[in-house]
Design a protein around this motif. Structure first.
Motif, short mmCIF file in Angstrom:
data_model
loop_
_atom_site.label_atom_id
_atom_site.label_comp_id
_atom_site.label_asym_id
_atom_site.label_seq_id
_atom_site.Cartn_x
_atom_site.Cartn_y
_atom_site.Cartn_z
N ALA A 122 109.73 12.53 86.84
CA ALA A 122 110.56 11.62 87.70
C ALA A 122 111.88 11.64 86.24
O ALA A 122 112.56 10.91 86.98
N ASN A 126 115.47 11.82 86.52
CA ASN A 126 116.15 10.39 86.52
C ASN A 126 117.27 10.95 85.10
O ASN A 126 118.46 9.65 85.63
N THR A 221 109.33 11.91 93.69
CA THR A 221 110.64 11.27 93.60
C THR A 221 111.01 11.53 92.41
O THR A 221 110.97 11.89 91.29
N ASN A 222 112.95 10.98 92.31
CA ASN A 222 113.58 10.93 90.67
C ASN A 222 113.75 10.25 90.68
O ASN A 222 114.63 9.95 89.34
N SER A 223 112.77 9.04 90.22
CA SER A 223 112.77 7.48 90.07
C SER A 223 111.68 7.95 89.35
O SER A 223 110.76 7.52 90.06
N ALA A 226 110.23 4.01 90.17
CA ALA A 226 109.43 4.48 91.51
C ALA A 226 108.37 4.99 91.23
O ALA A 226 106.90 4.82 91.61
N ALA A 227 107.99 5.57 90.20
CA ALA A 227 106.76 6.87 90.54
C ALA A 227 105.93 6.23 89.64
O ALA A 227 104.60 6.08 89.70
N THR A 230 104.53 2.96 91.83
CA THR A 230 103.21 3.68 92.66
C THR A 230 101.99 3.97 92.01
O THR A 230 101.08 4.12 92.42
N LYS A 300 110.70 21.62 94.80
CA LYS A 300 111.91 21.38 94.27
C LYS A 300 113.37 21.30 94.34
O LYS A 300 114.13 21.50 93.26
#
Length: 304
Positions: A122, A126, A221-223, A226-227, A230, A300
């Motif tokens: 991710a 990003n 995700t691309n963040s 966030a990864a 999580t 992806k």
């Protein structure tokens, strides 16, 4: 140009394209170079250095606290509180290694691994560098395997940093010598060092499944933030669920359930049941979430 000449020209172009593709195909040395570059990049990041610094500081804090507490000659952990082995530290500084690993494994070590694993894919997406990595002749599968291998290497490095810091602090603040195992038998200091190394390896192996879980989350995700959040959130959730008695039927399937089984390496003879169960569980998590990460990453859309 005749049809024969056209066919010959087309065949020549095809052969040239095949040779060019073969020339671009990465070999073993190229793969090792990619792995070395990933390791170097990961370990040189200020975030990684800060994580390793925090991990190295934990044994220092534990050792200094116990030294201050036992300055009057009393023994540490007399009330039965604290991580395993803490009552033995004042008698032998090598027990600080076991105590530090027991203190960092439930949260600090996996949190650091979760940050690295969650940011592995991710973070590249990003930053916009993922597409450029795949423009090179890496291939998605090869790149994903390299990312996972880098995360596993970090698991080992982080564990050894905790163990080395604890060994140094233990040697400076407390006496060293023969050890008394959990079973009550005496072993030499050299054998104790060997068991400390085995325990460090067992702790690093305990993080294999969680690293695969973090890698899978990173492909969703691309963040990078966030990864990472999580992955660490899943760690905390599972740790809480593993303490609820009503969930005892499913708790043996939680990746963290057998993490503290490394203490069995300090028994004489060693109890292998929980250690083997832990390794089997980690292998299962690695297979399931590694496959899920591969399925997600190979499909992806990196151009989005």
């Amino acid at each position: 140009m005749s049809r024969a000449e056209t066919a010959e020209a087309s065949a020549g172009d095809g052969a040239a394209g095949g040779r060019a593709a073969a020339a671009r195909a990465p070999g073993p040395l190229w793969t090792l170079g990619l792995l070395r570059n990933e390791l170097t990049t990961t370990l040189r990041r200020w975030r990684t250095i800060a994580l390793l610094g925090v991990l190295a500081a934990v044994p220092v804090l534990i050792g200094v606290a116990i030294r201050i507490e036992t300055g009057d000659g009393s023994s540490a952990g007399g009330g039965g509180e604290g991580p395993a082995f803490i009552a033995q530290i004042t008698n032998n500084g090598l027990f600080l290694v076991f105590t530090a690993l027991a203190a960092t494994l439930p949260f600090f070590l996996p949190m650091a691994v979760g940050v690295v694993a969650g940011d592995s894919v991710a973070g590249e997406a990003n930053a916009g560098t993922l597409r450029y990595l795949l423009v090179a002749p890496a291939g998605r599968t090869r790149l994903l395997v390299t990312k996972y291998a880098t995360t596993l290497a970090f698991c080992l490095v982080a564990t050894l940093v905790v163990a080395a810091s604890a060994l140094i602090v233990g040697a400076l603040l407390f006496p060293l010598g023969e050890l008394t195992t959990i079973s009550g038998t005496r072993i030499s200091f050299g054998e104790g060092l060997g068991r400390a190394l085995l325990i460090a390896l067992a702790v690093a192996a305990s993080l294999v499944g969680f690293a695969a879980l973090g890698l899978f989350v990173s492909t969703l995700t691309n963040s990078g933030i966030a990864a990472m959040a999580t992955t660490v959130g899943l760690l905390i959730t599972v740790q809480i669920l593993d303490q609820i008695p009503q969930l005892h039927a499913v708790q043996p399937y939680f990746f963290s359930h057998y993490w503290l089984s490394f203490a069995d390496l300090m028994r004489d003879p060693v109890y292998w049941d929980d250690l083997v169960a832990n390794l089997e569980l980690q292998a299962l998590y690695a297979a399931v979430f590694g496959t899920a990460a591969w399925a997600r990453f190979t499909t992806k859309d990196i151009t989005a």
